[in-house]
Write a protein that holds these residues in place. Structure first.
Motif: not given
Ligand SMILES: [Mn+2]
Length: 414
Positions: A56-57, A268-271, A353-357
């Motif tokens: 879960e992010a 996807h790398i390290d979260g 869209h936003g991008l992150g975890a």
């Protein structure tokens, strides 16, 4: 091998990054109390086989713990973080291993690891003292027909918390997560660099690839070799397949040389995640209508990025994007200028869209672009009758002065 970037190790240790994020959340909550949040549960894929695990992010963003069944307890006043380990059976331990308490504290900056029973004791004690509890309200339904992961509901039920017993911090978390720290940007940049390298290997040899499966396989290899995985099922879509927005079944059929291939892939790398789309074609053989559509969308995409400014209105950005897309479709002869109401027929999704975890994040409830936001800009046009699907997507960082295109290194190709 030599064409794969060797990016340096992070300068910010994981525990420091997560401690900073725990503190940012506590500062954003206006009064004292206890935050209690679960990670996701393991889900069944087939009878005794678990689905690939995705954390879960919000929990991942706070703790970096990427194992199922954990939870976190944070005291808002002191930002003291305690992890809650899952109760694992011997069989689970034997087959799947587990994260040790020491490793969990080392990566998250937590001061202590407690059991589920102890979690219940502490939450009950806080309630008895009249302390405020903060949690995430479970999702009950999803517009795409998915079942929500049961972890949030089970945690609340296990603690006997009903809706009125806690404050829902979903909007607070979204707002804090919308603006990335330097440590987060290092990780996002790395996921994007690995992705761009892989895109450039493909684009440099696009005429030699004969199937979607070959392309998807090479990119998968690149991501795994870099210590990552796909951020989402890779979309490698030749010709008419590209008109299905989330086409994720690459085939071994021979790609047509007069058509393009749309590649929407991110590592996807390290979260942290990348999310990049290119639409490649062989310039020697491609149909002129396909080439024109790709060139027009590409020009429009570059122009749209210039609409984004720190402090600029997000709503106005969406409006200007729609105007641009309308012009693209008129120029290509897909619509007449009087047909503004038909725009979504060929441009049916959001511009970004936003991008992150999370691969898909909110803009955190902000009305204006903020420095530190990372968002995708991904105009696309799709028509199954013409057998054309085009999308160009980059990952854009909003800076103090303007924007930086983090995925510019992925060449547009031909
Ligand atoms: Mn996207």
């Amino acid at each position: 091998m030599d064409n794969i970037t060797k990016t340096p190790a992070y300068t910010t240790a994981a525990a420091d990054m997560h401690r900073e994020q725990q503190q940012r959340l506590c500062e954003a909550i206006s009064s004292d109390g206890l935050i209690v949040l679960p990670g996701y549960q393991k889900m069944q894929l087939q009878h005794d086989m678990a689905a690939p695990f995705w954390q879960e992010a919000n929990f991942l963003w706070l703790t970096g713990v990427a194992y199922p069944g954990w939870a976190v307890l944070i005291d808002v006043a002191t930002a003291t973080t305690v992890l809650v380990r899952p109760d694992l059976t011997e069989v689970e331990q034997l087959f799947e291993g587990s994260l040790s308490d020491g490793e969990a504290m080392h990566s998250s900056g937590a001061t202590e690891v407690i059991s589920r029973v102890e979690l219940r004791t502490r939450v009950n004690a806080a309630r008895a003292k009249g302390q405020t509890l903060y949690a995430l309200k479970p999702e009950t339904a999803h517009e795409l027909g998915m079942q929500p992961n049961p972890a949030h509901r089970q945690l609340l039920d296990g603690l006997q918390l009903s809706d009125g017993d806690y404050h829902d911090i979903t909007p607070v978390l979204a707002k804090v997560r919308a603006c990335k720290t330097q440590a987060e940007l290092e990780r996002i940049t790395r996921a994007i660099a690995v992705s761009c390298d892989s895109f450039n290997v493909i684009s440099g040899a696009i005429a030699r690839y004969t199937s979607e499966a070959e392309i998807a396989a090479d990119m998968t290899r690149d991501f795994i070799r870099a210590g990552g995985r796909h951020a989402y099922d890779p979309i490698v879509a030749g010709g008419v397949h590209a008109t299905v927005l989330h086409y994720d079944r690459p085939t071994t059929e021979t790609l047509r040389k007069d058509q393009a291939v749309l590649i929407d892939v991110g590592a996807h790398i390290d979260g942290y995640n990348a999310d990049i789309t290119r639409t490649f074609y062989d310039d020697a053989t491609v149909d002129s209508n396909v080439r024109a559509a790709i060139q027009r969308v590409t020009e429009a995409q570059r122009h749209m990025i210039s609409f984004i400014q720190p402090g600029g209105s997000i709503r106005e950005f969406f409006q200007r994007v729609d105007d641009s897309m309308m012009q693209v479709l008129v120029d290509l002869g897909w619509l007449r200028s009087s047909q503004k109401d038909q725009l979504s027929r060929y441009f049916p999704h959001a511009i970004g869209h936003g991008l992150g975890a999370d691969v898909h994040e909110w803009f955190g409830g902000y009305d204006t672009f903020q420095p530190g936001m990372v968002l995708t800009v991904e105009p696309g046009i799709y028509d199954a009758v013409r057998e054309i699907g085009v999308r160009i997507e980059d990952d854009i960082l909003v800076t103090d002065r303007g924007t930086e295109n983090l995925s510019i290194a992925a060449e547009l190709g031909r």
